[in-house]
Design an enzyme around this catalytic site. Structure first.
Site, PDB file in Angstrom:
ATOM      1  N   CYS A 209       0.658  -0.931  -0.233  1.00  0.00           N
ATOM      2  CA  CYS A 209      -0.040   0.003   0.118  1.00  0.00           C
ATOM      3  C   CYS A 209       1.158   1.042  -0.232  1.00  0.00           C
ATOM      4  O   CYS A 209       1.560   1.297   1.037  1.00  0.00           O
ATOM      5  CB  CYS A 209      -0.806  -0.227   1.326  1.00  0.00           C
ATOM      6  SG  CYS A 209      -1.670   1.470   1.183  1.00  0.00           S
ATOM      7  N   CYS A 212       0.423   2.873   3.592  1.00  0.00           N
ATOM      8  CA  CYS A 212       0.756   2.455   5.097  1.00  0.00           C
ATOM      9  C   CYS A 212       2.122   1.535   4.805  1.00  0.00           C
ATOM     10  O   CYS A 212       1.917   0.934   5.804  1.00  0.00           O
ATOM     11  CB  CYS A 212       0.203   2.290   5.579  1.00  0.00           C
ATOM     12  SG  CYS A 212      -1.073   0.635   5.223  1.00  0.00           S
ATOM     13  N   CYS A 231      -6.737  -1.685   0.395  1.00  0.00           N
ATOM     14  CA  CYS A 231      -5.933  -1.558   1.392  1.00  0.00           C
ATOM     15  C   CYS A 231      -6.738  -2.071   2.718  1.00  0.00           C
ATOM     16  O   CYS A 231      -7.416  -1.478   3.232  1.00  0.00           O
ATOM     17  CB  CYS A 231      -4.731  -0.465   1.759  1.00  0.00           C
ATOM     18  SG  CYS A 231      -3.925  -1.135   3.657  1.00  0.00           S
ATOM     19  N   CYS A 234      -5.379   0.496   5.454  1.00  0.00           N
ATOM     20  CA  CYS A 234      -6.021   1.719   5.801  1.00  0.00           C
ATOM     21  C   CYS A 234      -7.133   2.349   5.374  1.00  0.00           C
ATOM     22  O   CYS A 234      -7.812   3.540   5.143  1.00  0.00           O
ATOM     23  CB  CYS A 234      -4.611   2.412   5.828  1.00  0.00           C
ATOM     24  SG  CYS A 234      -3.910   2.578   3.439  1.00  0.00           S
ATOM     25  N   ASP A 359      21.906  -5.798 -16.532  1.00  0.00           N
ATOM     26  CA  ASP A 359      21.215  -7.230 -15.835  1.00  0.00           C
ATOM     27  C   ASP A 359      20.380  -7.629 -16.730  1.00  0.00           C
ATOM     28  O   ASP A 359      18.502  -7.857 -16.331  1.00  0.00           O
ATOM     29  CB  ASP A 359      20.177  -6.850 -14.050  1.00  0.00           C
ATOM     30  CG  ASP A 359      19.858  -7.672 -13.530  1.00  0.00           C
ATOM     31  OD1 ASP A 359      19.955  -8.516 -13.814  1.00  0.00           O
ATOM     32  OD2 ASP A 359      19.956  -7.984 -11.564  1.00  0.00           O
TER      33      ASP A 359
END
Length: 450
Positions: A209, A212, A231, A234, A359
């Site tokens: 989230c 939070c 979420c 929150c 990479d």
């Protein structure tokens, strides 16, 4: 127009003419040349244009192409950078190459590299930002997804009056407070799903989230981190959608049919991710006053673009050339291949140049294990990092006896003729794709250029 800007414009246009008409190329050099003379030449070239910037990790080129085709229906000629050369020099070249025609509305639709949004915005002053998605991609250049979004936001903050048309299914795009007018699009395939509580698979990008740091859940998940998120800690949740896909009607590797609003749409390209691209283009078109019928017609007429499920005919083979560059995009391509009903041959080309990302560990995050191998009758592995790619495929369960290695594009072209199937899918990183297309042009398989 200043003297320096005028010299830069003339010099850039002249170099573009020579490179395009004599050498059959030149997507970035004319822009570089003009910027050497006047670093701010883009500001002069873009004067009077209403500019739409398309950015994000995946889907920029296809979304840009679909927007251009749609807006042409109503406004005629649209300036764009169709080659996918999306850094500042490529964008300058797009303006240098454009032949100004009388149009109802001067519109530029530009694909812009995420790290270049700020510098382009400083010169262009766009009226619209289109945000597709954010996934891990070339981490040596961009870092984590939050770093990438910070780069985009730093550009948006320079244009507070611009409208943001963003993928509402990506939690990151509604996480930062901005003064801009916002329009969100996304998928809503099921009704009465508020009681559904899903989690994304392990190792999925961007499922924390943004408010939070709790793990996000989903009422409906489309793929990766995209869907109707919320979420449980929150209360952060998906914003209200203005435009949405209501139903996926049919999918094949070469076609999609889906419903937006009350109308059915189709495009001649496969992959769920391309429905998102079409939805983004639809959202822009509707905001610019196009009817649903005009959008549907433009989608039906959409032409394939280089390297993005580009179909190449060669000696009785139907070769589908597909760009892959990060694990989420590759995963979606692999899922798309699982919709193929016929037997096919698979070619995988892996490079690790700067434009690809140096990479290559991302290939281990893609689900080759989930690929239906029963339909794959031959595999060719190539590119600078062919050994890494070959080992990855062996680990995922491919029979080494079905695999052939090629060390250059001439060898690959020779092998294509020997493949046992009519259908061939080539999954290629960016620089490997450009090199292969150049070799194919030299062999007169395709036309030179983009």
């Amino acid at each position: 127009m200043s003297f320096k800007a005028n010299v830069a414009k003339v010099a850039g246009k002249s170099s573009y003419w020579f490179l395009h008409n004599v050498l059959k190329g030149g997507t970035s050099f004319p822009g570089k040349f003009a910027m050497k003379i006047d670093p701010n030449v883009l500001s002069t070239l873009a004067k009077g244009y209403e500019t739409i910037i398309v950015t994000g990790t995946n889907g920029k080129t296809m979304t840009t192409a679909l927007i251009v085709e749609a807006l042409k229906k109503k406004y005629g000629d649209i300036l764009t950078n169709p080659s996918g050369s999306n850094m500042q020099q490529g964008i300058v070249t797009a303006f240098l190459a454009h032949k100004n025609k009388k149009v109802k509305r001067k519109i530029a639709v530009l694909e812009v590299d995420e790290a270049n949004v700020k510098m382009v915005t400083e010169l262009l002053h766009p009226s619209v930002f289109v945000l597709t998605n954010i996934f891990r991609d070339q981490m040596d250049r961009y870092g984590e997804i939050y770093t990438t979004y910070d780069k985009i936001v730093s550009g948006i903050k320079l244009a507070p009056n611009a409208t943001i048309i963003a993928n509402g299914d990506a939690s990151i795009f509604s996480s930062v407070e901005l003064p801009n007018n916002k329009v969100f699009y996304g998928f809503k395939l099921a009704d009465d799903k508020e009681d559904v509580d899903l989690k994304a698979p392990v190792n999925t990008d961007g499922v924390l989230c943004p408010k939070c740091d709790h793990i996000l859940h989903f009422h409906e998940r489309i793929y990766a981190n995209l869907g109707d998120f919320f979420c449980p800690n929150c209360g952060y949740h998906r914003p209200e959608l203005k435009y949405q896909v209501n139903r996926i009607i049919d999918q094949t590797p070469n076609s999609l049919a889906f419903q937006m609003g009350q109308k059915d749409y189709s495009i001649n390209i496969g992959g769920t991710y391309n429905i998102y691209n079409a939805l983004a283009a639809y959202s822009v078109a509707r905001e610019f006053g196009l009817s649903e019928d005009e959008v549907a017609q433009s989608f039906a007429e959409n032409k394939r673009i280089f390297g993005r499920q580009e179909i190449i005919k060669y000696k009785g083979k139907e070769i589908d050339l597909i760009l892959v560059k990060n694990p989420v995009g590759l995963d979606e391509v692999l899922h798309m291949l699982n919709t193929e009903k016929d037997n096919y041959s698979l070619v995988t080309l892996l490079n690790a140049n700067h434009a690809d990302g140096i990479d290559t560990s991302w290939i281990w995050d893609a689900d080759y294990e989930g690929l239906d191998k029963s339909k794959i009758k031959k595999v060719i592995v190539g590119g600078h990092r062919w050994h890494d790619m070959g080992f990855r495929l062996e680990v995922s369960g491919f029979d080494p006896g079905l695999m052939t290695t090629v060390t250059n594009d001439n060898e690959l072209i020779d092998e294509l003729d020997k493949l046992p199937t009519k259908k061939v899918y080539i999954l290629s990183t960016y620089t490997a794709m450009l090199a292969l297309r150049k070799s194919m042009a030299e062999h007169k398989i395709i036309k030179a250029g983009m």
